[in-house]
Design an enzyme around this catalytic site. Structure first.
Site, short mmCIF file in Angstrom:
data_model
loop_
_atom_site.label_atom_id
_atom_site.label_comp_id
_atom_site.label_asym_id
_atom_site.label_seq_id
_atom_site.Cartn_x
_atom_site.Cartn_y
_atom_site.Cartn_z
N ASN A 224 0.85 -1.18 0.00
CA ASN A 224 0.00 0.00 0.00
C ASN A 224 0.89 1.24 0.00
O ASN A 224 2.13 1.14 -0.05
CB ASN A 224 -0.98 -0.02 1.18
CG ASN A 224 -0.29 -0.01 2.53
OD1 ASN A 224 0.83 0.52 2.69
ND2 ASN A 224 -0.93 -0.59 3.53
N GLU A 227 3.49 1.43 2.85
CA GLU A 227 4.53 0.43 2.69
C GLU A 227 5.48 0.81 1.55
O GLU A 227 6.69 0.62 1.65
CB GLU A 227 3.89 -0.94 2.44
CG GLU A 227 3.14 -1.47 3.66
CD GLU A 227 2.07 -2.49 3.33
OE1 GLU A 227 1.45 -3.00 4.27
OE2 GLU A 227 1.85 -2.78 2.14
N ASP A 298 -7.53 -6.81 0.87
CA ASP A 298 -7.53 -8.26 0.74
C ASP A 298 -8.38 -8.70 -0.45
O ASP A 298 -8.01 -9.60 -1.21
CB ASP A 298 -8.08 -8.92 2.01
CG ASP A 298 -7.26 -8.57 3.25
OD1 ASP A 298 -6.04 -8.39 3.11
OD2 ASP A 298 -7.86 -8.47 4.34
#
Length: 513
Positions: A224, A227, A298
């Site tokens: 993301n 990150e 997810d």
């Protein structure tokens, strides 16, 4: 082992050449039933809610009278649940305790058809839980519980299962959220097994820190924004400009992750894909005000994995994954996107073409918010990579992208009596489903000049081997101070070749990774 994707889809093309997000596509992907192993950190998400109309006497905190408790698989377990709901044959590897949370996780996974053969239970392990307390649609507090340390014998037992777990699936998804389950011997075994995998096994790394997994040489890494910022050692400010920063540092991301391609998820700003050949691709989210949605990332990873395992082209897979994420953000709690629901979502774009007058009203509202309008036009008969790349380029010229489609009669006048292959209603539905497209309209005039004069877009984009001076539309655009932009795409050559392959019953041409 990866699905062949050679069976035709709803428009006669094999999956490896599908570009548009037609309503039949999720069902067709589900029919491939790819085998996917999800390995990583399992979490039980709790959603507790009730009214709150008083404050606590002991502290300045609201009192919530809990009247509803719901639990859902989270983390790697949520990725597995989404894959199963989308039609994959799913197995899961990881560690849970024998506590109530662990048993509830296992029960829900098995009820969804997920194979738990590689799910290890340890009586000394505390299953990770995240319980959210909410009232009136607002999350007030989150309670997290996790093991202080993962038992060494549990890690050794899971590591021993790795070779058998990764041997057969078409795809492996590594979900490493840093709890320690995928550390030490488990990581060593996974890297060794995946680095020596066959050419048709897909590997996707969804990790808080993808760098330790670079040795697997993953096909995709999906950090993301936060990150990615840590990987690049820089600060990514909020807003859509993050995509440009990510694209500019694409080679650094690829090097750090060891991946063939990196997809950075940007929440409300969609995603950006960077590839080793220097190409990139954007998706744009259709955000919601939902305050209690969780796990859309997810869902995105699950849909992306399913599509790629079934041989859908990478950019089309990205658009499909964005659509699946758009579905779940409208659901409260931790939820999944299923095949039928995704199909209905894509079908909702049918009959979405606006009249010029309706479009003018929408554009007026966007301009009042300071947004710039980009207009482009074309037949867009059989969608292919050239179209989607061109439309993504056009979107990035402004804020709102309007696509004007030639009517069926107009296409016949331009291309001949055997065109279009797809009706204007079908073409409009497929184009509207692309995340980069905001509005679709239809015109029947020889050129879009009347539409340009009515809408007065700030930018008129055209793809092809043109100069602005060659276009009849240039005078109309420049008359009100607009700008003409020529993008690097020649449409007719690719479309004609694709139509000819369909009519000849030929297979796919060489497609993108």
């Amino acid at each position: 082992m990866m699905a062949s994707g050679n069976l035709p889809g709803g428009d006669g093309l094999p999956l490896s050449e599908q570009r548009g997000l037609a309503a039949w596509l999720p069902r067709r992907l589900a029919e491939e039933h790819p085998a996917v192993l999800v390995v990583g950190d399992l979490i039980l998400d709790g959603w507790w809610s009730g009214p709150s109309d008083r404050m606590c006497r002991e502290a300045p905190a609201p009192v919530v009278d809990i009247n509803r408790r719901e639990f859902s698989p989270g983390g790697a377990a949520n990725t597995a649940m989404n894959l199963a709901s989308l039609g994959a044959r799913v197995s899961i590897g990881g560690l849970i305790g024998t506590d109530d949370a662990g048993m509830e996780l296992k029960r829900q996974l098995q009820a969804a058809g997920v194979d738990t053969t590689f799910l290890m239970e340890d009586p000394d392990l505390v299953t990770t839980t995240k319980i959210r307390i909410s009232s009136g649609g607002q999350v007030l507090l989150r309670l997290d519980e996790a093991a202080a340390k993962i038992p060494e014998d549990a890690l050794a037992a899971l590591a021993a299962l790795v070779p058998a777990a990764v041997e057969r699936p078409d795809a492996v998804v590594v979900c490493d959220y840093g709890t320690g389950v995928l550390a030490g011997p488990v990581r060593e075994r996974l890297i060794g097994a995946l680095a020596g995998r066959g050419p048709n096994q897909l590997v996707v790394v969804d990790a808080h820190d993808p760098r330790p997994w670079a040795g697997t040489k993953p096909d995709l890494a999906t950090p993301n924004a936060q990150e990615a910022a840590r990987l690049l050692d820089l600060r990514l400010a909020g807003g859509s400009e993050r995509a440009a920063v990510v694209t500019g540092h694409g080679q650094q991301l690829l090097h750090a992750t060891g991946a063939r391609a990196v997809v950075v998820t940007l929440d409300r700003d969609g995603t950006v894909l960077v590839m080793a050949d220097g190409n990139s691709h954007r998706t744009w989210a259709r955000p919601t005000t939902e305050k209690q949605a969780s796990g859309a990332g997810d869902t995105f990873v699950a849909a992306l994995t399913l599509a790629r395992a079934a041989s859908l082209p990478l950019t089309a897979s990205l658009d499909l994954a964005q659509a699946a994420a758009d579905v779940v953000v409208h659901h409260p709690g931790t939820s999944v996107c299923g095949t039928d629901e995704l199909g209905r979502y894509l079908e909702s774009f049918a009959d979405t073409a606006l009249t010029a007058d309706e479009l003018e009203r929408h554009i007026r509202a966007h301009r009042s918010d300071g947004q710039r309008v980009v207009l482009t036009n074309g037949c867009f008969d059989v969608l292919h990579r050239g179209h989607t790349r061109y439309l993504n380029q056009a979107k990035q010229l402004g804020d709102i992208l309007v696509v004007a489609l030639n009517s069926d009669e107009s296409v016949r006048r331009l291309k001949g009596p055997d065109r279009p292959i797809n009706s204007v209603a079908d073409r409009a539905a497929v184009i509207a489903a692309l995340s980069c497209v905001d509005y679709v309209t239809v015109f029947d005039t020889p050129t879009p000049i009347p539409l340009i004069e009515q809408l007065r877009p700030e930018i008129y984009a055209k793809g092809g081997d043109y100069t602005p001076e060659m276009l009849a539309e240039t005078g109309a655009v420049e008359a009100y101070g607009g700008r003409v932009c020529i993008l690097d795409y020649v449409a007719e050559r690719s479309t004609t070749a694709m139509v000819q392959r369909i009519r000849n019953g030929e297979g796919a041409a060489v497609s993108e990774a």
